[in-house]
Motif scaffolding. Structure first.
Motif, PDB file in Angstrom:
ATOM      1  N   LEU A   8       0.826  -1.204   0.000  1.00  0.00           N
ATOM      2  CA  LEU A   8       0.000   0.000   0.000  1.00  0.00           C
ATOM      3  C   LEU A   8       0.863   1.258   0.000  1.00  0.00           C
ATOM      4  CD1 LEU A   8      -2.900  -0.926   2.453  1.00  0.00           C
ATOM      5  CD2 LEU A   8      -2.901  -0.963  -0.048  1.00  0.00           C
ATOM      6  N   GLU A   9       1.930   1.246   0.796  1.00  0.00           N
ATOM      7  CA  GLU A   9       2.853   2.386   0.842  1.00  0.00           C
ATOM      8  C   GLU A   9       3.475   2.630  -0.534  1.00  0.00           C
ATOM      9  OE1 GLU A   9       4.977   5.557   2.444  1.00  0.00           O
ATOM     10  OE2 GLU A   9       3.439   4.381   3.447  1.00  0.00           O
ATOM     11  N   THR A  80      -4.864   9.562  -2.948  1.00  0.00           N
ATOM     12  CA  THR A  80      -6.064  10.050  -2.261  1.00  0.00           C
ATOM     13  C   THR A  80      -6.661   8.972  -1.371  1.00  0.00           C
ATOM     14  OG1 THR A  80      -6.550  11.543  -4.092  1.00  0.00           O
ATOM     15  CG2 THR A  80      -8.370  11.011  -2.601  1.00  0.00           C
ATOM     16  N   ILE A  81      -6.889   7.803  -1.931  1.00  0.00           N
ATOM     17  CA  ILE A  81      -7.550   6.715  -1.199  1.00  0.00           C
ATOM     18  C   ILE A  81      -6.652   6.145  -0.108  1.00  0.00           C
ATOM     19  CG2 ILE A  81      -8.439   4.360  -1.425  1.00  0.00           C
ATOM     20  CD1 ILE A  81      -9.459   5.153  -4.186  1.00  0.00           C
ATOM     21  N   LEU A  82      -5.366   6.038  -0.391  1.00  0.00           N
ATOM     22  CA  LEU A  82      -4.441   5.397   0.546  1.00  0.00           C
ATOM     23  C   LEU A  82      -3.657   6.403   1.385  1.00  0.00           C
ATOM     24  CD1 LEU A  82      -3.095   2.686  -1.915  1.00  0.00           C
ATOM     25  CD2 LEU A  82      -4.920   2.447  -0.209  1.00  0.00           C
ATOM     26  N   ALA A  83      -4.173   7.608   1.524  1.00  0.00           N
ATOM     27  CA  ALA A  83      -3.486   8.634   2.309  1.00  0.00           C
ATOM     28  C   ALA A  83      -3.224   8.123   3.724  1.00  0.00           C
ATOM     29  CB  ALA A  83      -4.321   9.906   2.358  1.00  0.00           C
ATOM     30  N   ARG A  84      -2.094   8.512   4.267  1.00  0.00           N
ATOM     31  CA  ARG A  84      -1.758   8.101   5.634  1.00  0.00           C
ATOM     32  C   ARG A  84      -2.892   8.488   6.577  1.00  0.00           C
ATOM     33  NH1 ARG A  84       3.250   9.038   3.634  1.00  0.00           N
ATOM     34  NH2 ARG A  84       4.911   7.616   4.236  1.00  0.00           N
ATOM     35  N   GLY A  85      -3.232   7.592   7.455  1.00  0.00           N
ATOM     36  CA  GLY A  85      -4.288   7.856   8.421  1.00  0.00           C
ATOM     37  C   GLY A  85      -5.687   7.541   7.925  1.00  0.00           C
ATOM     38  N   SER A  86      -5.833   7.241   6.637  1.00  0.00           N
ATOM     39  CA  SER A  86      -7.172   6.950   6.115  1.00  0.00           C
ATOM     40  C   SER A  86      -7.506   5.461   6.156  1.00  0.00           C
ATOM     41  CB  SER A  86      -7.309   7.459   4.675  1.00  0.00           C
ATOM     42  OG  SER A  86      -6.482   6.708   3.807  1.00  0.00           O
ATOM     43  N   THR A  87      -6.514   4.640   6.440  1.00  0.00           N
ATOM     44  CA  THR A  87      -6.717   3.192   6.478  1.00  0.00           C
ATOM     45  C   THR A  87      -6.897   2.735   7.917  1.00  0.00           C
ATOM     46  OG1 THR A  87      -5.315   2.938   4.534  1.00  0.00           O
ATOM     47  CG2 THR A  87      -5.732   0.964   5.821  1.00  0.00           C
ATOM     48  N   ARG A  88      -7.908   1.923   8.132  1.00  0.00           N
ATOM     49  CA  ARG A  88      -8.135   1.332   9.444  1.00  0.00           C
ATOM     50  C   ARG A  88      -7.864  -0.158   9.328  1.00  0.00           C
ATOM     51  NH1 ARG A  88      -7.571   5.790  10.334  1.00  0.00           N
ATOM     52  NH2 ARG A  88      -9.081   7.305  10.999  1.00  0.00           N
ATOM     53  N   VAL A 102      -0.772  -6.218  16.391  1.00  0.00           N
ATOM     54  CA  VAL A 102      -0.792  -4.758  16.287  1.00  0.00           C
ATOM     55  C   VAL A 102       0.569  -4.186  16.654  1.00  0.00           C
ATOM     56  CG1 VAL A 102      -1.759  -2.667  17.358  1.00  0.00           C
ATOM     57  CG2 VAL A 102      -3.275  -4.507  16.589  1.00  0.00           C
ATOM     58  N   GLN A 103       1.154  -4.686  17.718  1.00  0.00           N
ATOM     59  CA  GLN A 103       2.461  -4.187  18.158  1.00  0.00           C
ATOM     60  C   GLN A 103       3.559  -4.554  17.158  1.00  0.00           C
ATOM     61  OE1 GLN A 103       3.876  -5.754  21.873  1.00  0.00           O
ATOM     62  NE2 GLN A 103       5.303  -4.066  22.152  1.00  0.00           N
ATOM     63  N   ALA A 104       3.572  -5.790  16.692  1.00  0.00           N
ATOM     64  CA  ALA A 104       4.612  -6.240  15.760  1.00  0.00           C
ATOM     65  C   ALA A 104       4.573  -5.483  14.441  1.00  0.00           C
ATOM     66  CB  ALA A 104       4.458  -7.737  15.500  1.00  0.00           C
ATOM     67  N   ASN A 105       3.396  -4.996  14.074  1.00  0.00           N
ATOM     68  CA  ASN A 105       3.250  -4.296  12.798  1.00  0.00           C
ATOM     69  C   ASN A 105       3.155  -2.784  12.949  1.00  0.00           C
ATOM     70  OD1 ASN A 105       2.917  -6.364  10.495  1.00  0.00           O
ATOM     71  ND2 ASN A 105       1.786  -7.225  12.220  1.00  0.00           N
ATOM     72  N   ALA A 106       3.437  -2.298  14.161  1.00  0.00           N
ATOM     73  CA  ALA A 106       3.450  -0.857  14.441  1.00  0.00           C
ATOM     74  C   ALA A 106       2.170  -0.177  13.961  1.00  0.00           C
ATOM     75  CB  ALA A 106       4.677  -0.200  13.801  1.00  0.00           C
ATOM     76  N   LEU A 107       1.033  -0.762  14.334  1.00  0.00           N
ATOM     77  CA  LEU A 107      -0.259  -0.227  13.904  1.00  0.00           C
ATOM     78  C   LEU A 107      -0.857   0.763  14.897  1.00  0.00           C
ATOM     79  CD1 LEU A 107      -1.932  -3.448  12.460  1.00  0.00           C
ATOM     80  CD2 LEU A 107      -0.820  -1.590  11.217  1.00  0.00           C
TER      81      LEU A 107
END
Length: 117
Positions: A8-9, A80-88, A102-107
């Motif tokens: 995604l990045e 636009t769609i994949l902007a940082r902070g827009s993905t949950r 969550v911790q291992a993936n720095a989410l």
């Protein structure tokens, strides 16, 4: 999960290659070509047209729209769609296992989510 996040990045940071755009176009054009192969596909095209408000399938118009898409168009949409902070990210299962993921993936911080809320 980390691999998916990296993909995604990359999509957000760099435009797709000409080959990637061409392949995506070819896949969608093949779907349009097969739109009337059987009753199910035909009904799906009509339902899609109704949902989009076009009243009837617009296969030739869609072909032209697909042909006009550029790598820059795809990249602009991805930014636009994949902007940082827009993905949950939704992680389900045992709370301790989810917390480790969550911790291992720095989410960020793990939050409870209940269906319907």
């Amino acid at each position: 999960m980390r691999l998916f996040r990296d993909v995604l990045e990359q999509m957000r940071e760099a435009p797709p290659t000409a080959q990637e755009v061409q392949r995506a176009k070819a896949v969608r054009l093949a779907e349009l070509d097969a739109a009337y192969d059987d009753v199910f596909d035909t009904s799906q095209e009509w339902l899609r047209a109704i949902a989009l408000g076009t009243g009837a399938p617009r296969i030739e118009e869609e072909r032209a729209e697909i042909a006009s898409v550029t790598a820059a168009d795809v990249h602009k949409l991805a930014r636009t769609i994949l902007a940082r902070g827009s993905t949950r990210w939704v992680v389900s299962g045992d709370r301790s296992a989810a917390a480790r993921a969550v911790q291992a993936n720095a989410l960020g911080q793990l939050h409870w989510m209940l269906a319907g809320r």
